[in-house]
Design a protein around this motif. Structure first.
Motif, mmCIF file in Angstrom:
data_model
loop_
_atom_site.group_PDB
_atom_site.id
_atom_site.type_symbol
_atom_site.label_atom_id
_atom_site.label_comp_id
_atom_site.label_asym_id
_atom_site.label_seq_id
_atom_site.Cartn_x
_atom_site.Cartn_y
_atom_site.Cartn_z
ATOM 1 N N ASN B 78 35.213 -37.353 -3.317
ATOM 2 C CA ASN B 78 34.530 -38.587 -2.909
ATOM 3 C C ASN B 78 33.008 -38.454 -2.899
ATOM 4 O O ASN B 78 32.301 -39.322 -2.399
ATOM 5 N N GLY B 98 35.170 -40.596 -6.365
ATOM 6 C CA GLY B 98 36.585 -40.906 -6.207
ATOM 7 C C GLY B 98 37.320 -40.669 -7.516
ATOM 8 O O GLY B 98 36.816 -39.980 -8.404
ATOM 9 N N LYS B 103 38.403 -44.606 -3.850
ATOM 10 C CA LYS B 103 38.126 -43.563 -2.865
ATOM 11 C C LYS B 103 39.435 -42.826 -2.541
ATOM 12 O O LYS B 103 40.484 -43.469 -2.381
#
Lengths: 345, 448
Positions: B78, B98, B103
């Motif tokens: 992330n 991500g 994400k």
């Protein structure tokens, strides 16, 4: 011949641990009539007394190195035990003897734990069925295990025997045949220690007034009570003594088996088999059955025995021998080897 | 209307019904379960990974380390932290934003190192938490059970620590992938080292944990030790979690064997090794040679429990934090900075598996399990700490360097327990996936 002697010694040694735990179980069952499934947890608490004392003695002073760094870039920590810093070589000797020294702390600690357990929980279950006693003590064992795991983690923690009794004793050399029979020093120490503890418990029950009252209470609790003796108080102390016996067995076992939170459960089931084979409520029975089953288990693992058994198509007997013997003993003598009439019947 | 009616007779109706039934039966998941093309297709701005690790039981500490590694992997995916192995990984698809613009979030389950509990927790994460994939674990029995569940459920399983040949051998599945090495590779790597250090004239005695991994390990070491001329004197099975192994060690003393192979892992390894040393085996001379002990699979976390007893004892491991390659150093730096101690091999394999899954999804442009399978099969990569690595398409096993290690004689810290003796290259440990001991059927991929 050497192989047989070795297995006898090993069997006695294994039996010593079984006997110590079974002795405590039988003391509690014989006096209070409670089937204590938390007894293995008391063994485990004893073992962790040794771990705690060792941790306390090896508390370290942490200094950060100015020149060296770790692989992740922080300064390398240089650790020195405070005991060494303050007392020099004497401090190191104390650390070396941390397991036997733990006994001094374990005795009062386990006595308190035993008394607290009896007064705080177990006494409320005297008049309840055995199944409920088993459930509540088993539940307590799980709680104690989880507390220990939360503090010390799940991995086994190595505890060293004092360096003077590390390694193996060349017993064969005493008989002019060096190397033929070697056995770890600490296991010999454990065997002798168990003998001393067992003898002390029997002597206490046999030769003291307190012991005499307890024995009388075991035989007929009501009559002793009618004589104006507070038998409940004495039985509470007996619970404490049983906890001390289990705890000491645990302390001294740590160099043999690195303890983890589950060590007590590993012993508990076997110890119950020992108690049942010995006869519920019989102290000499528990001790005798402990040694007997230890020796049998050891012999079943001998190469010669395994070879003979595998020829007739039996493999893995060493893994079930204890339970097999228990079945045979209970079929032949339903009360166990030295069971008394009327106990658990 | 009347004409239309007359065209549908009983026979046609039955045929039609049967055809519809067959179509419904054969139709993909998306016809029967909403509009998704595959199980748990992420529709929002996030995607959920399922981390199935032992959080209770004997392997709880190993599981905790796996979970630390997964949390670090999620941070790096992330775009948080220093990026870890994303900086050294040969594939540059992941940018720290991500995966496929979503994400990464996660849910965790407790395997308890029990097959049924592990399957239940994996099922819960798939059905209730919407996990797109399952990864983790610290036992071969558990890995095989969860892998087959994931195959049935139509999600990808990225195995954690599992060392039995069977995971990618006879029990291999199209939806399952293993980065960790196996007993065959341990045997192939250790054989030449044992020969170089202990010679060809040796008599070996095996003590083996009596379950799938133990048998697999015993078989592999026997194969490679007998190939260098060693004789197997005896192989004794010991119950899992025996505690006191003395009754199994005493027969070794008079058996004429001069090497003891401990096919034990975890707590069993700690106990049997400690007790073997106590019985003076390492100080013993047999057949004019020093008695030796070999532990085919080492774990540093467990080696801590055995303390001084591991010194000088050979074994194998998947990865070790002291490796000096760029990838290993990057991982140790990220992990050490966050947690204050170096990662275990379990942590490493789990971290790498999470990244490999994410990268495969990114390259495939989809989280569809069948697309991921295609992206991972035959995938070659580097920069993850084990040198050039291949995810073999035939059995979904990674082939990379295997480390032969030895208990460190002079540790410089509490973590410095193992010393890397040799990095055995991948080609030396590669085997035929169709050989008798390894043959299995991957089957077809299942997207649910």
């Amino acid at each position: 011949m050497d192989a047989i002697l070795l297995q006898v010694l090993n069997g006695l040694d294994k039996g010593a641990a079984y006997a110590l735990i079974a002795l405590g179980l039988t003391l509690i069952f014989g006096t209070l009539g409670v089937v204590n499934f938390a007894h293995g947890a008391l063994f485990m608490l004893g073992a962790f007394c040794a771990v705690t004392i060792n941790r306390a003695l090896t508390l370290e002073k942490v200094a950060l190195s100015e020149t060296q760094t770790t692989a992740w870039g922080t300064p390398l920590e240089i650790r020195t035990p405070y005991a060494q810093e303050w007392f020099g070589d004497f401090g190191l000797t104390i650390i070396d003897y941390s397991v036997p020294l733990s006994i001094l702390i374990a005795i009062p600690f386990m006595l308190l734990v035993g008394i607290a357990m009896e007064r705080g929980l177990v006494r409320f279950f005297y008049k309840r069925p055995h199944a409920e006693q088993i459930l509540v003590t088993f539940g307590l064992a799980i709680v104690l295990q989880e507390i220990v795991k939360a503090i010390y983690g799940a991995n086994p923690i190595q505890q060293d025997a004092p360096s003077i009794v590390q390694g193996a004793a060349d017993i064969g050399a005493l008989f002019g045949d060096p190397g033929a029979l070697v056995y770890p020093w600490w296991r010999i120490v454990y065997l002798i220690f168990s003998g001393v503890v067992i003898a002390a418990v029997f002597a206490f029950l046999q030769f003291t007034t307190f012991g005499m009252v307890v024995r009388a209470g075991m035989a007929d609790r009501e009559t002793v009570g009618l004589l104006g003796i507070n038998i409940d108080r004495r039985f509470t102390i007996v619970f404490g003594i049983a906890a001390v016996v289990a705890g000491l067995a645990g302390v001294m076992y740590t160099p043999i088996l690195p303890p983890d939170y589950h060590i007590g459960m590993d012993f508990l089931v076997l110890s119950f088999v020992v108690v049942v084979v010995g006869g519920m409520g019989s102290l000499p029975g528990a001790v005798a059955a402990g040694f007997l089953l230890g020796v049998l288990q050891s012999f079943a693992s001998m190469t010669a025995v395994r070879d003979i058994l595998s020829k007739v198509g039996i493999v893995g007997l060493d893994q079930i021998i204890i339970y097999l013997v228990a079945i045979v003993v209970l079929l032949v003598r339903p009360r166990g080897l030295m069971g008394r009439k009327g106990v658990m019947e | 209307m009347g004409g239309f009616k007359s065209k549908i007779d009983r026979r046609t109706l039955l045929k039609g019904t049967a055809a519809m039934g067959a179509a419904a039966f054969a139709s993909p998941y998306f016809f029967t379960k909403g509009a998704s093309a595959y199980v748990n297709e992420p529709t929002g701005s996030s995607v959920t990974f399922g981390f199935n690790v032992p959080q209770t039981g004997a392997y709880a500490d190993e599981g905790a380390d796996e979970l630390r590694a997964y949390q670090l992997a999620v941070e790096h995916l992330n775009g948080e932290g220093d990026g870890g192995l994303l900086n050294t990984f040969s594939s540059k698809e992941l940018k720290g934003s991500g995966v496929l613009g979503k994400k990464v979030e996660f849910t965790t389950g407790d395997t308890q190192t029990k097959s049924d509990a592990a399957r239940a927790s994996a099922k819960r994460m798939i059905e209730k938490d919407g996990a797109i994939m399952i990864t983790g674990g610290s036992s071969s029995g558990v890995a095989i059970a969860v892998q087959s569940l994931c195959q049935e459920a139509g999600v990808i399983f990225m195995a954690g620590l599992t060392h039995s040949n069977d995971t990618t051998g006879k029990d291999r599945r199209r939806n399952g992938f293993r980065h960790f090495f196996n007993t065959e590779m341990s045997g192939a790597a250790l054989g030449p080292v044992m020969e170089a250090n202990y010679g060809n004239d040796r008599k070996a005695y095996h003590l083996t944990a009596d379950y799938t991994w133990g048998w697999s390990q015993e078989g592999s070491i026997k194969k490679y030790s007998e190939a260098i001329g060693w004789e197997t004197v005896n192989a004794v099975r010991t119950p899992l979690g025996a505690g006191d192994f003395s009754q199994y060690i005493t027969p070794v003393l008079n058996s004429g064997a001069d090497v003891l192979i401990l096919n034990h892992y975890g707590k069993d390894m700690v106990n049997s090794l400690t007790q073997a040393v106590q019985f003076g085996l390492r100080d013993k001379q047999v057949n004019g040679k020093n008695f030796e002990i070999v532990v085919p699979l080492y774990s540093r976390l467990m080696a801590q429990g055995a303390g001084e007893n591991v010194k000088g004892i050979f074994g194998s491991t998947n990865w070790h934090w002291s490796l000096q390659d760029e990838g290993s150093q990057a991982f140790v730096k990220s992990f050490g900075a966050k947690y204050g101690f170096p990662p275990s091999q379990a942590a490493h394999t789990c971290y790498v598996q999470a990244l490999l899954y994410a990268d495969a999804a990114q390259r495939a442009g989809s989280f569809n399990p069948c697309a991921i399978v295609e992206a991972l099969e035959g995938f070659e990569f580097d920069g993850m700490g084990n040198g050039p690595t291949l995810y073999r398409a035939d059995d979904h096993q990674c082939f990379k360097k295997v480390l032969v290690v030895k208990g460190n004689e002079n540790p410089t810290s509490q973590f410095d327990l193992l010393e890397v003796v040799q990095e055995v290259p991948a080609e030396k440990v590669t085997y035929d996936p169709t050989g008798d001991e390894f043959a299995g059927d991957l089957g077809a991929c299942n997207a649910g």
